[in-house]
Design an enzyme around this catalytic site. Structure first.
Site, short mmCIF file in Angstrom:
data_model
loop_
_atom_site.label_atom_id
_atom_site.label_comp_id
_atom_site.label_asym_id
_atom_site.label_seq_id
_atom_site.Cartn_x
_atom_site.Cartn_y
_atom_site.Cartn_z
N CYS A 147 -3.62 0.31 -2.74
CA CYS A 147 -2.61 0.70 -1.76
C CYS A 147 -3.28 1.55 -0.69
CB CYS A 147 -1.50 1.50 -2.44
SG CYS A 147 -0.20 2.10 -1.32
N CYS A 149 2.29 19.97 5.16
CA CYS A 149 0.97 19.42 4.86
C CYS A 149 -0.15 20.42 5.09
CB CYS A 149 0.73 18.17 5.71
SG CYS A 149 -0.82 17.33 5.31
N CYS A 171 3.02 18.12 10.68
CA CYS A 171 3.95 18.09 9.54
C CYS A 171 3.90 19.42 8.78
CB CYS A 171 3.59 16.94 8.62
SG CYS A 171 3.48 15.33 9.45
N CYS A 206 -6.06 16.96 10.69
CA CYS A 206 -5.10 15.99 11.21
C CYS A 206 -4.45 16.53 12.48
CB CYS A 206 -4.04 15.70 10.15
SG CYS A 206 -2.81 14.49 10.68
N ARG A 250 8.17 6.78 -8.73
CA ARG A 250 6.91 7.45 -9.10
C ARG A 250 7.05 8.97 -9.00
NH1 ARG A 250 2.21 5.67 -5.44
NH2 ARG A 250 2.97 3.68 -6.27
N CYS A 260 5.55 0.95 -0.12
CA CYS A 260 5.67 2.16 -0.93
C CYS A 260 6.14 3.26 0.00
CB CYS A 260 4.32 2.50 -1.56
SG CYS A 260 4.27 4.06 -2.46
N CYS A 316 -4.91 4.42 -4.74
CA CYS A 316 -4.28 4.69 -3.45
C CYS A 316 -5.31 5.32 -2.52
CB CYS A 316 -3.10 5.63 -3.63
SG CYS A 316 -1.87 5.02 -4.81
#
Length: 387
Positions: A142, A72, A69, A65, A272, A202, A109
């Protein structure tokens, strides 16, 4: 405790607590923990009974990616030894999703690493959604693809997506400390785009990144104002090879207090229990079921969870039941996605009480690296998935 009685009454009326009340939940002692869980459990049962919704992650594209972040393992510059692969084909993703559905998942998801999808990526994911819906007509899908561009949410909705996930992760005031390649406002905009397209929003948070109690309350109050239908609560998994690999700030007791605070602030929303529950709650996971009404089944994006059967046994042993496909998750009073809020008497805006300073983060606890297991099975491999 007068505090807990007040919070239960407010939760049953869908009334927003004050910031001081939310901070007070996080400041309760371990001796008061079971009282806190019992109080928040009353609110959880009022709106969701003893049902637990199961969700299953399919990592469509893993690693590499361009975003930075800090939490991550798929980030720019990550040295974490995770699985790295490009887009799964629709048939591959459909097969992975089928494992989760067979294990009892009501929602699948679909997640892909990256800043956000190109139009070609949206086409690719749309084909995957259609393939899954052809095989499992009733399953919720999702998508979680990063920052959305104009019109992409509408295209996902047209393809059959039911929801879109994009977490706020932490408070606006501290967001720049964990990510510099995009902004907090970018994330809010994407959630609002999803809502405007009629997708169920979400959006949640990650706890354990060194934030203060005030930071946690800030992000949860921001989520309440944004009004997603689902709020995933992640607990940082300190993966080796990431900047936060040494950040072990959480205890099982603190995790339970955080979940209780979220339930009091978002009483009628799907809360969740997401990534990191096995690592930080450990043997106290069953207590968390009295606070949340939704969990992920099996593995996560780049780390392994406990076995799917263990999840199912835990739910049954704790006296809860898996929510079936024919059951509506949210209480009937909540407005359909895209119609604004309309679900909290008196409106959704925070009360404006000043945020308490809250205690500073505790010193790092002893690292439990033995509890972090990199995913080596399921999507992107030749091994059977965990579901």
């Amino acid at each position: 405790m007068d505090l807990l009685n007040t919070l239960v009454e407010k939760g049953l009326r869908r009334e927003l607590p004050t910031r001081d009340e939310a901070l007070a939940v996080l400041a309760t002692s371990d001796d008061e923990l079971l009282d806190v869980v019992a109080a928040a459990g009353k609110v959880r049962r009022q709106w969701f009974g003893r049902r637990v919704k199961l969700n299953y992650l399919v990592n469509l594209k893993s690693g590499l990616c361009p975003e930075d972040c800090s939490y991550c393992s798929q980030r720019l510059g990550s040295k974490a030894e995770i699985l790295k692969y490009t887009w799964l084909k629709p048939d591959e993703a459909k097969k992975a999703a089928a494992a989760g559905v067979a294990g009892g998942a009501k929602r699948v998801c679909l997640v892909a690493s990256g800043r956000g999808p190109t139009d070609r990526d949206v086409d690719r994911v749309s084909q995957t959604i259609e393939a899954i819906k052809e095989q499992h007509e009733d399953v919720e899908v999702c998508a979680c693809l990063g920052l959305l561009s104009e019109g992409q949410a509408d295209r996902l909705r047209s393809a059959g997506a039911d929801a879109y996930n994009h977490n706020l992760n932490t408070s606006e005031g501290t967001y720049g400390d964990i990510t510099t390649t995009h902004t907090y406002a970018d994330r809010v905009d994407t959630v609002q785009q999803a809502q405007a397209a009629g997708l169920s929003a979400c959006s949640g948070l990650i706890a354990g990144m060194g934030e203060t109690d005030a930071d946690l309350v800030d992000v949860v109050f921001s989520l309440r104002e944004l009004d997603p239908d689902s709020v995933p609560v992640n607990f940082l998994i300190p993966m080796e090879g990431t900047p936060l690999a040494k950040d072990w700030h959480l205890t099982p007791q603190r995790c339970l207090r955080i979940l209780a605070m979220v339930r009091f602030v978002c009483p009628d929303v799907e809360v969740r229990l997401a990534g990191g529950r096995e690592v930080h709650l450990r043997s106290m996971q069953p207590l968390a079921l009295h606070l949340v009404n939704s969990i992920f089944l099996g593995d996560y994006l780049t780390s392994e969870g406990q076995s799917g059967q263990t999840d199912l046994d835990m739910i049954a042993d704790a006296g809860f039941e898996v929510e079936g496909a024919a059951t509506t998750t949210l209480p009937g009073h909540r407005a359909p996605a895209g119609d604004g809020c309309g679900s909290h008497e008196g409106g959704c805006a925070p009360c404006g009480d000043p945020a308490g300073s809250g205690p500073e983060p505790s010193e790092a606890l002893a690292a439990r690296t033995d509890l972090v297991s990199v995913r080596r099975r399921g999507a992107g491999t030749d091994l059977a998935p965990n579901a």
